[in-house]
Structure formats: structure tokens, C-alpha cells
Design an enzyme around this catalytic site. Structure first.
Site, mmCIF file in Angstrom:
data_model
loop_
_atom_site.group_PDB
_atom_site.id
_atom_site.type_symbol
_atom_site.label_atom_id
_atom_site.label_comp_id
_atom_site.label_asym_id
_atom_site.label_seq_id
_atom_site.Cartn_x
_atom_site.Cartn_y
_atom_site.Cartn_z
ATOM 1 N N GLN A 66 106.017 8.157 11.228
ATOM 2 C CA GLN A 66 105.252 7.869 12.130
ATOM 3 C C GLN A 66 104.930 6.445 12.080
ATOM 4 O O GLN A 66 104.752 5.091 13.115
ATOM 5 C CB GLN A 66 105.025 8.732 13.620
ATOM 6 C CG GLN A 66 104.466 8.300 15.032
ATOM 7 C CD GLN A 66 106.175 7.761 15.136
ATOM 8 O OE1 GLN A 66 107.132 8.822 14.942
ATOM 9 N NE2 GLN A 66 106.472 6.873 15.947
ATOM 10 N N ALA A 67 103.300 6.248 11.588
ATOM 11 C CA ALA A 67 102.892 4.571 11.669
ATOM 12 C C ALA A 67 103.473 3.975 11.007
ATOM 13 O O ALA A 67 103.256 2.679 11.001
ATOM 14 C CB ALA A 67 101.434 5.233 10.360
#
Length: 457
Positions: free
Chosen positions: A125-126
Site C-alpha cells: 500500500q505504501a
């Protein structure tokens, strides 16, 4: 002495004497930057023969000169590795594993796992958030993954902070953290620094960071590597590249579907074409042909009709004597191959018309379908349709009433607004004063003291 004990123990665990290295094995191993050869003591050279033993280069002290590094006393290095602590920090894909070993004993270990990668997406997700723009997702799942990213980094920082005395006392710290996000989760808390000379990489591929994988990496790093085996692999790879490419062997011929189709009884082609007169003529000549078996998948004509979705053909074959209890090569009866309700009802109607012809418990048909049951189903369907029609009518009527009430309310509000606009400023002030005093322009209502009836004066 420590080196001799280690070599003897490893030889007893499976090093063979029969393998022999070629003349260029040592040079080929020196070309490999991750392995350093070890000179065996004279007391062990006879036992190992021409074996070449080596250790991983990352275990040696760091020096600017490679020749000076290879001249290091490897025996002392091995003894020190067995006495001092060695730490392992692995992070990848939301998984984190950390262990501290002293020799073969695991002093402490800890593993974490957080949901940070969307299933079948393959990106953290980052990393997706770092792309920016419209690619940043705003779903509930992405919010959960962002929260898990923060919590995973916090858990790793707290663990490394609690392990700081053991990490400071470690001889080497092996870090496997592919990607910027994984590296920042380990080096971001400053307990372990990137420029620390004790930090080393793992010189071979690793799998998912779990406790068993860290134990496997430790055992492999601390063991002595057989140089001769890898030398043979390098020579074999060069010989394989030098060999001329051979012509491909002719493919084995297997019977095609056309050849198999020639062996099929003709009734199968008539079933696929839905040629009822031709099928009837074949059955008139030979009654057993109605239950003939296809050689490819052991199916009967009734199987083919049910699989094709021909309800009329299913009823026709059953009337000619097709057996509904026959099974194909995977153990399925014709009823199990039906695609729709019409084909299934054809089997159920035949059971109702011929209840004693077959053992229907083997045919997987759930129940018979009589004309009375069909009539009841039609009545229920008609009643259901009528109820649905009435429900829609009531819904339409309710919508019209609500729309009418809304329109009347809007007209009433519009009239009040228009009446307010027509009043003068003096009248509007008077109305406001009456509202404040709680009186109206009309006479107030009063209640009779005797009959308790409200009336206006």
C-alpha cells in the site's frame, strides 16, 4: 581444533569421499565473490582427499583490500562465529522475522505479520500511495492497509529498541529487506544503522520471512561449503553451452479425435443433429444401440443429450429405452449433466410415467413430476405473479399519494410566502410582536367552566 571438529561433524552428516574436483575448481571458486576457499589442516587432507572447502565471504571482517581479506585466519573467524551472537532481521511483504543466535542456540526470536498487500495485486500500500495522483486508492481496504503499515513499522521499532543490548553485542547483523519501505522499517528507528560495518546481506536467495526460514539461513551460513561440487556445476554448465543443439525427436503420434469419432456408433452423430427418425430406425434394427458407450469418455447418448441441453431429445431417448443409471468415466449419471430446468423436468416426468422401469435411486433424480404437481406449480406461479402485480400497484398508488401530499405542501408554503411578501413593513412588525407576546390577531379561545368545552368568543 575447532575447525577440525566442525569438519568431522559435517563429514559425518553427509560429505562423500567419492566426489573429486577438477584441476580448475579452485580458480573457478575464487571467481565467485561470495565464497572463500579454506585450506584444510594436514590431519584432515587425507580424509577429505581432493575436496575443496569454503565459507561465505560475508562472514569475514570487512577490509578494503580483497587479498588482505582472503589472508584472514579463517579458523579464528569460525571459532569467533560460534562463540559470539549473530542477529538476523528479515522483512518482506508484510512479514517480519528476527532472531539472535549464539552458535547453534537461538537466544530469542520474534515474528510479525500485517495485511499490507492487496490479494492478487502484488504491491504494498505504501508503494501505491507513493505513486500519487489518481492511482491512490480511497477504499476501506486501503485505509486498513495504511494503518497496518504504520503498526508494523511501530512493532518493528519497539522490538529493535527492546533488543538493543543484544544487537549491540552481536558480531554480525544479517539484514534481508528488499525495497525502500522494508529497509526504512528496519533502519528508520536508528537502532541498526545502514553504515554499521556489522550489517551484511544474505548471499543467496531466501523465502518468506518466518522462523523456519531464518533457522535455515543460519545453518547454511554457518556450515562449510563444498567447493568441488560447485566447481563441477560450473564446468558442467560450460560443457552444456558448448554442446551443439540436437534436432528435435519426432513427436509420438496419438490417435486424433477424428480417428476416435470413426469408432463411435452412428447414434451419437444423430443425437447431436437431433435426427429423431434416424435414431428410431437404428433402435428398431438393434435395441441395444440406445445404450451404446462412447469410447472417449464412456458416455451414452442420453449423457450427450443432457449435456447439450436438448430436453425434447432427452424425453425421446428415455421413451426408446435409454438407461438413466449409466455412469461415464468420471462417475456421473445423465441427470447430473443437465444444464437447465427443462432437461431435469424431462427426467422427472419420465419417472412419473414409468415408475417401475428403472432403479431411480441410482439415477440421482430427486423426485418424480406428475401432471398434478405441474398444475400446482403453475397455480403457485400464477398466484405469485398476481401478488407481485398487486404489490406493484400499491407501490405506484403510494408513490402518487406521496407526490400529491408533497405538491400540496409546496403550494401551501408558496402561498404563505406570497402573503408575507404582500404585507407592508408595519404589518410584518406587528405580526412579529404578536408572536413574541404569544397573542394572535384573532380572539383567543376560552373554556366553559361548567361543561369544559372550548369555544371562541
Amino acid at each position: 581444533e575447532e575447525l577440525q571438529e566442525l569438519l568431522r561433524a559435517q563429514r559425518e552428516m553427509g560429505i562423500s569421499r567419492d566426489d573429486s574436483a577438477d584441476d580448475g575448481g579452485e580458480e573457478q571458486w575464487k571467481e565467485r565473490s561470495n565464497i572463500v576457499p579454506v585450506d584444510l589442516p594436514q590431519s584432515l587432507q587425507k580424509e577429505f582427499g581432493n575436496k575443496k572447502i569454503g565459507i561465505f565471504r560475508v562472514l569475514l571482517p570487512r577490509t578494503q583490500d580483497e587479498e588482505q581479506q582472503e589472508d584472514t585466519n579463517i579458523g579464528k573467524v569460525i571459532v569467533e562465529l560460534r562463540k559470539r551472537k549473530i542477529a538476523y532481521l528479515f522483512a518482506s511483504g508484510g512479514h517480519f522475522a528476527a532472531c539472535i543466535f549464539q552458535g547453534s542456540e537461538c537466544l530469542c526470536h520474534k515474528t510479525f505479520h500485517r495485511y499490507v498487500i492487496r490479494a492478487k495485486a502484488g504491491t504494498r500500500q505504501a508503494t501505491r500511495d507513493a505513486m500519487g495522483g489518481s492511482s491512490v486508492p480511497k477504499s476501506a481496504g486501503s485505509s486498513l492497509r495504511r494503518y497496518n503499515e504504520q503498526m508494523l513499522e511501530k512493532d518493528i521499532s519497539n522490538l529493535l529498541a527492546s533488543w538493543k543490548p543484544d544487537l549491540d553485542d552481536s558480531l554480525l547483523i544479517f539484514v534481508h529487506a528488499p525495497g525502500i519501505v522494508n529497509r526504512n522499517s528496519i533502519f528508520g528507528c536508528q537502532v541498526v544503522r545502514r553504515d554499521d560495518p556489522r550489517v551484511r546481506h544474505v548471499p543467496f536467495p531466501t523465502r518468506r520471512p518466518v522462523l523456519k526460514e531464518v533457522e535455515r539461513v543460519h545453518i547454511l551460513l554457518m556450515s562449510l561449503q563444498d567447493v568441488s561440487d560447485v566447481g563441477k556445476q560450473l564446468v558442467g554448465a560450460k560443457l552444456k553451452k558448448a554442446q551443439p543443439r540436437l534436432a528435435p525427436l519426432p513427436a509420438k503420434t496419438s490417435p486424433s479425435r477424428d480417428d476416435e469419432g470413426q469408432n463411435e456408433p452412428p447414434i451419437f452423430s444423430f443425437v447431436s443433429k437431433r435426427d429423431e427418425p434416424a435414431i428410431k430406425a437404428l433402435v428398431h434394427q438393434d435395441e441395444s444401440i440406445i445404450n451404446s458407450i462412447e469410447p472417449r469418455n464412456r458416455r451414452s447418448p442420453l449423457h450427450c443429450a443432457a449435456l447439450a441441453g436438448h430436453a425434447r431429445m432427452v424425453s425421446f431417448l428415455l421413451s426408446l429405452g435409454a438407461d438413466p443409471t449409466l455412469r461415464d468415466d468420471v462417475g456421473k449419471v445423465p441427470y447430473e449433466l443437465c444444464k437447465g430446468k427443462d432437461e431435469r423436468d424431462a427426467f422427472r416426468r419420465f419417472w412419473a410415467s414409468e415408475p417401475d422401469k428403472w432403479d431411480y435411486s441410482k439415477s440421482q433424480i430427486p423426485s418424480m413430476l406428475t401432471p398434478e404437481m405441474e398444475e400446482q406449480q403453475k397455480q403457485k406461479a400464477a398466484e405469485k405473479k398476481e401478488k407481485e402485480k398487486q404489490r406493484k400497484k400499491e407501490q405506484e398508488k403510494r408513490k402518487k399519494e406521496q407526490a400529491k401530499l408533497k405538491q400540496e405542501e409546496e403550494e401551501k408554503n408558496r402561498a404563505v410566502q406570497e402573503s408575507k411578501v404582500k404585507l407592508s413593513d408595519r404589518e410584518l412588525r406587528a405580526l412579529a410582536a404578536e408572536r413574541r407576546l404569544g397573542v394572535t390577531s384573532k380572539h383567543p379561545e376560552f373554556e366553559c367552566a361548567m361543561c369544559k368545552v372550548k369555544a371562541s368568543s
